[in-house]
Design a protein around this motif. Structure first.
Motif, PDB file in Angstrom:
ATOM      1  N   PRO A 142      15.158   4.037 -47.147  1.00 20.62           N
ATOM      2  CA  PRO A 142      16.193   3.084 -47.584  1.00 20.62           C
ATOM      3  C   PRO A 142      15.615   1.811 -48.215  1.00 20.62           C
ATOM      4  CG  PRO A 142      16.774   3.981 -45.447  1.00 20.62           C
ATOM      5  CD  PRO A 142      15.398   4.489 -45.760  1.00 20.62           C
ATOM      6  N   LYS A 143      14.476   1.344 -47.692  1.00 23.27           N
ATOM      7  CA  LYS A 143      13.854   0.141 -48.256  1.00 23.27           C
ATOM      8  C   LYS A 143      13.447   0.367 -49.707  1.00 23.27           C
ATOM      9  CE  LYS A 143      10.094  -3.160 -47.420  1.00 23.27           C
ATOM     10  NZ  LYS A 143       8.964  -3.511 -46.519  1.00 23.27           N
ATOM     11  N   ASP A 144      12.911   1.570 -49.985  1.00 20.86           N
ATOM     12  CA  ASP A 144      12.503   1.877 -51.360  1.00 20.86           C
ATOM     13  C   ASP A 144      13.713   2.011 -52.282  1.00 20.86           C
ATOM     14  OD1 ASP A 144       9.799   1.881 -50.744  1.00 20.86           O
ATOM     15  OD2 ASP A 144       9.790   4.005 -50.210  1.00 20.86           O
ATOM     16  N   ILE A 145      14.793   2.587 -51.776  1.00 18.48           N
ATOM     17  CA  ILE A 145      16.012   2.689 -52.583  1.00 18.48           C
ATOM     18  C   ILE A 145      16.524   1.290 -52.905  1.00 18.48           C
ATOM     19  CG2 ILE A 145      18.418   3.482 -52.621  1.00 18.48           C
ATOM     20  CD1 ILE A 145      17.555   5.761 -50.737  1.00 18.48           C
ATOM     21  N   TRP A 146      16.561   0.440 -51.902  1.00 18.32           N
ATOM     22  CA  TRP A 146      17.072  -0.928 -52.072  1.00 18.32           C
ATOM     23  C   TRP A 146      16.248  -1.714 -53.087  1.00 18.32           C
ATOM     24  CZ3 TRP A 146      21.318  -3.524 -50.951  1.00 18.32           C
ATOM     25  CH2 TRP A 146      21.294  -4.930 -50.954  1.00 18.32           C
ATOM     26  N   ASN A 147      14.939  -1.551 -53.040  1.00 21.04           N
ATOM     27  CA  ASN A 147      14.053  -2.349 -53.891  1.00 21.04           C
ATOM     28  C   ASN A 147      13.747  -1.727 -55.248  1.00 21.04           C
ATOM     29  OD1 ASN A 147      13.672  -4.518 -52.070  1.00 21.04           O
ATOM     30  ND2 ASN A 147      12.152  -3.337 -50.928  1.00 21.04           N
ATOM     31  N   ASN A 148      13.807  -0.381 -55.323  1.00 28.21           N
ATOM     32  CA  ASN A 148      13.254   0.272 -56.503  1.00 28.21           C
ATOM     33  C   ASN A 148      14.219   1.142 -57.303  1.00 28.21           C
ATOM     34  OD1 ASN A 148      10.644  -0.809 -55.869  1.00 28.21           O
ATOM     35  ND2 ASN A 148      10.389   0.819 -54.339  1.00 28.21           N
ATOM     36  N   SER A 149      15.413   1.386 -56.819  1.00 27.92           N
ATOM     37  CA  SER A 149      16.350   2.218 -57.578  1.00 27.92           C
ATOM     38  C   SER A 149      16.692   1.544 -58.905  1.00 27.92           C
ATOM     39  CB  SER A 149      17.644   2.440 -56.779  1.00 27.92           C
ATOM     40  OG  SER A 149      18.659   2.971 -57.612  1.00 27.92           O
ATOM     41  N   GLU A 150      16.401   2.221 -60.006  1.00 31.88           N
ATOM     42  CA  GLU A 150      16.654   1.649 -61.325  1.00 31.88           C
ATOM     43  C   GLU A 150      18.158   1.473 -61.576  1.00 31.88           C
ATOM     44  OE1 GLU A 150      14.493   0.361 -63.356  1.00 31.88           O
ATOM     45  OE2 GLU A 150      12.901   0.862 -61.923  1.00 31.88           O
ATOM     46  N   THR A 151      18.958   2.427 -61.090  1.00 33.42           N
ATOM     47  CA  THR A 151      20.402   2.322 -61.261  1.00 33.42           C
ATOM     48  C   THR A 151      20.947   1.129 -60.500  1.00 33.42           C
ATOM     49  OG1 THR A 151      20.591   4.726 -61.484  1.00 33.42           O
ATOM     50  CG2 THR A 151      22.603   3.514 -60.997  1.00 33.42           C
ATOM     51  N   LEU A 152      20.474   0.950 -59.276  1.00 33.03           N
ATOM     52  CA  LEU A 152      20.930  -0.180 -58.474  1.00 33.03           C
ATOM     53  C   LEU A 152      20.502  -1.501 -59.101  1.00 33.03           C
ATOM     54  CD1 LEU A 152      22.541  -0.692 -55.924  1.00 33.03           C
ATOM     55  CD2 LEU A 152      20.416  -0.612 -54.601  1.00 33.03           C
ATOM     56  N   LYS A 153      19.296  -1.522 -59.643  1.00 35.90           N
ATOM     57  CA  LYS A 153      18.822  -2.734 -60.323  1.00 35.90           C
ATOM     58  C   LYS A 153      19.719  -3.082 -61.514  1.00 35.90           C
ATOM     59  CE  LYS A 153      13.845  -2.406 -59.292  1.00 35.90           C
ATOM     60  NZ  LYS A 153      12.503  -2.178 -59.899  1.00 35.90           N
ATOM     61  N   GLU A 154      20.100  -2.048 -62.284  1.00 31.02           N
ATOM     62  CA  GLU A 154      20.949  -2.290 -63.448  1.00 31.02           C
ATOM     63  C   GLU A 154      22.302  -2.858 -63.018  1.00 31.02           C
ATOM     64  OE1 GLU A 154      23.111   0.050 -67.186  1.00 31.02           O
ATOM     65  OE2 GLU A 154      21.887   1.172 -65.744  1.00 31.02           O
ATOM     66  N   ILE A 155      22.896  -2.262 -61.982  1.00 30.31           N
ATOM     67  CA  ILE A 155      24.205  -2.710 -61.517  1.00 30.31           C
ATOM     68  C   ILE A 155      24.142  -4.155 -61.031  1.00 30.31           C
ATOM     69  CG2 ILE A 155      25.981  -2.350 -59.756  1.00 30.31           C
ATOM     70  CD1 ILE A 155      25.224   0.654 -59.853  1.00 30.31           C
ATOM     71  N   LYS A 156      23.071  -4.484 -60.298  1.00 27.69           N
ATOM     72  CA  LYS A 156      22.928  -5.845 -59.777  1.00 27.69           C
ATOM     73  C   LYS A 156      22.659  -6.865 -60.884  1.00 27.69           C
ATOM     74  CE  LYS A 156      21.149  -4.755 -55.151  1.00 27.69           C
ATOM     75  NZ  LYS A 156      20.010  -4.921 -54.213  1.00 27.69           N
ATOM     76  N   SER A 157      22.112  -6.404 -61.989  1.00 24.72           N
ATOM     77  CA  SER A 157      21.747  -7.336 -63.069  1.00 24.72           C
ATOM     78  C   SER A 157      22.939  -7.756 -63.924  1.00 24.72           C
ATOM     79  CB  SER A 157      20.687  -6.691 -63.976  1.00 24.72           C
ATOM     80  OG  SER A 157      21.257  -5.656 -64.769  1.00 24.72           O
ATOM     81  N   ILE A 158      24.075  -7.090 -63.747  1.00 26.75           N
ATOM     82  CA  ILE A 158      25.240  -7.374 -64.591  1.00 26.75           C
ATOM     83  C   ILE A 158      25.795  -8.759 -64.275  1.00 26.75           C
ATOM     84  CG2 ILE A 158      27.593  -6.670 -65.169  1.00 26.75           C
ATOM     85  CD1 ILE A 158      26.748  -3.793 -64.474  1.00 26.75           C
ATOM     86  N   SER A 159      25.909  -9.555 -65.294  1.00 27.56           N
ATOM     87  CA  SER A 159      26.463 -10.906 -65.172  1.00 27.56           C
ATOM     88  C   SER A 159      27.865 -10.940 -65.769  1.00 27.56           C
ATOM     89  CB  SER A 159      25.563 -11.910 -65.909  1.00 27.56           C
ATOM     90  OG  SER A 159      26.209 -13.143 -66.087  1.00 27.56           O
ATOM     91  N   ASN A 160      28.810 -11.457 -65.018  1.00 21.09           N
ATOM     92  CA  ASN A 160      30.185 -11.505 -65.514  1.00 21.09           C
ATOM     93  C   ASN A 160      30.301 -12.299 -66.813  1.00 21.09           C
ATOM     94  OD1 ASN A 160      31.292  -9.928 -63.491  1.00 21.09           O
ATOM     95  ND2 ASN A 160      31.667 -11.666 -62.138  1.00 21.09           N
ATOM     96  N   ASN A 161      29.505 -13.334 -66.916  1.00 26.45           N
ATOM     97  CA  ASN A 161      29.571 -14.172 -68.113  1.00 26.45           C
ATOM     98  C   ASN A 161      29.049 -13.468 -69.364  1.00 26.45           C
ATOM     99  OD1 ASN A 161      30.728 -16.347 -66.864  1.00 26.45           O
ATOM    100  ND2 ASN A 161      28.799 -17.396 -66.449  1.00 26.45           N
ATOM    101  N   GLN A 162      28.274 -12.403 -69.140  1.00 26.19           N
ATOM    102  CA  GLN A 162      27.692 -11.684 -70.270  1.00 26.19           C
ATOM    103  C   GLN A 162      28.486 -10.441 -70.660  1.00 26.19           C
ATOM    104  OE1 GLN A 162      23.720 -10.956 -68.879  1.00 26.19           O
ATOM    105  NE2 GLN A 162      22.990 -13.014 -69.405  1.00 26.19           N
ATOM    106  N   LEU A 163      29.477 -10.079 -69.867  1.00 26.41           N
ATOM    107  CA  LEU A 163      30.292  -8.912 -70.187  1.00 26.41           C
ATOM    108  C   LEU A 163      31.162  -9.224 -71.400  1.00 26.41           C
ATOM    109  CD1 LEU A 163      31.386  -7.792 -66.609  1.00 26.41           C
ATOM    110  CD2 LEU A 163      29.941  -6.491 -68.167  1.00 26.41           C
ATOM    111  N   SER A 164      30.975  -8.470 -72.455  1.00 28.43           N
ATOM    112  CA  SER A 164      31.700  -8.752 -73.701  1.00 28.43           C
ATOM    113  C   SER A 164      33.209  -8.626 -73.519  1.00 28.43           C
ATOM    114  CB  SER A 164      31.226  -7.809 -74.813  1.00 28.43           C
ATOM    115  OG  SER A 164      31.440  -6.446 -74.442  1.00 28.43           O
ATOM    116  N   VAL A 165      33.642  -7.713 -72.635  1.00 26.26           N
ATOM    117  CA  VAL A 165      35.079  -7.508 -72.448  1.00 26.26           C
ATOM    118  C   VAL A 165      35.708  -8.627 -71.626  1.00 26.26           C
ATOM    119  CG1 VAL A 165      34.967  -5.007 -72.662  1.00 26.26           C
ATOM    120  CG2 VAL A 165      34.673  -6.065 -70.412  1.00 26.26           C
TER     121      VAL A 165
END
Length: 245
Positions: A177-200
């Motif tokens: 679980p620690k590796d999933i939390w720290n290293n999952s590329e999909t999870l990283k992408e989801i966490k990186s989303i900024s509301n202010n940057q969403l074009s919609v």
């Protein structure tokens, strides 16, 4: 790690609840549709499910396990939500209610047939807004604050950003679980989303009162960046001062 269990509560027995107490779980979360047993059972389509759940909740209370009761607000139970809140208040259960209904995991929109009508929505929004302080949802410029302190694990070990966000990010039987939390590329992408940057969302007039749910977006659109049309609809009602537009 803190462990929160989400369950329909129908398999709870005194020995199981006692064991959960010994394991120091942080919270038990379950769904109660109505204080009317006939309405609850008609929604679960299981005769006696209300009695079983109430017995389970009584045991959880007896052993002092922190319990959260959640209620999806639909056509069948919309007029009885206050009764559930009163029951929770009496038993010191946390209560959450929402008119948001997700599609099935396979994408089927059939559950949307149970959504409450627009004329009921105004009073429902007033009610759910009275339950908690919604401002915390905007405290950080991220798609969902919960993504930064929790994830969901199903009975097969599959890991998801939350129990409603059906984008698999790993499996605890294959990866720690620690590796999933720290290293999952999909999870990283989801966490990186900024509301202010969403074009919609960037220039949307309803943004101040919109509580966009990335799980709902993914369920309906299979991407992480689209508009959450349902949250936008609720925001529109809030922005108009609870008046239909």
């Amino acid at each position: 790690m803190r462990v929160f269990l989400l369950s329909n509560g129908t398999l709870l027995t005194e020995s199981i609840v006692k064991r959960l107490k010994e394991l120091h779980i942080s919270e038990f979360s379950t769904t109660l549709f109505s204080m009317d047993c006939d309405i609850h059972d008609s929604i679960t389509r299981k005769k006696g499910s209300w009695d079983t759940l109430i017995n389970g909740l009584t045991l959880l209370n007896k052993y002092g396990i922190i319990t959260k009761v959640k209620t999806p607000i639909i056509k069948k139970n919309v007029d009885g939500i206050q009764d559930i809140k009163d029951f929770c208040d009496k038993n010191n259960f946390e209560f959450l209610a929402s008119p948001t209904i997700f599609n099935k995991n396979d994408g089927s929109s059939q559950p949307q047939n149970f959504c409450i009508s627009d004329d009921k929505m105004i009073s429902v929004i007033r009610f759910i807004d009275s339950l908690s302080n919604r401002n915390y949802l905007h405290n950080r410029n991220v798609s969902c604050v919960a993504l930064f302190y929790s994830f969901s694990i199903d009975c097969k070990g599959n890991v998801y950003p939350c129990n409603s966000f059906m984008s698999k990010v790993g499996n605890v039987f294959e990866t720690h679980p620690k590796d999933i939390w720290n290293n999952s590329e999909t999870l990283k992408e989801i966490k990186s989303i900024s509301n202010n940057q969403l074009s919609v969302c960037k220039n949307c007039e309803y943004k101040p009162e919109c509580y966009r749910c990335p799980a709902l977006v993914y369920m309906n659109n299979k991407d992480f960046y689209s508009c959450d049309e349902y949250s936008k609809k609720l925001a529109k009602i809030r922005m108009s001062g609870y008046k239909c537009t």
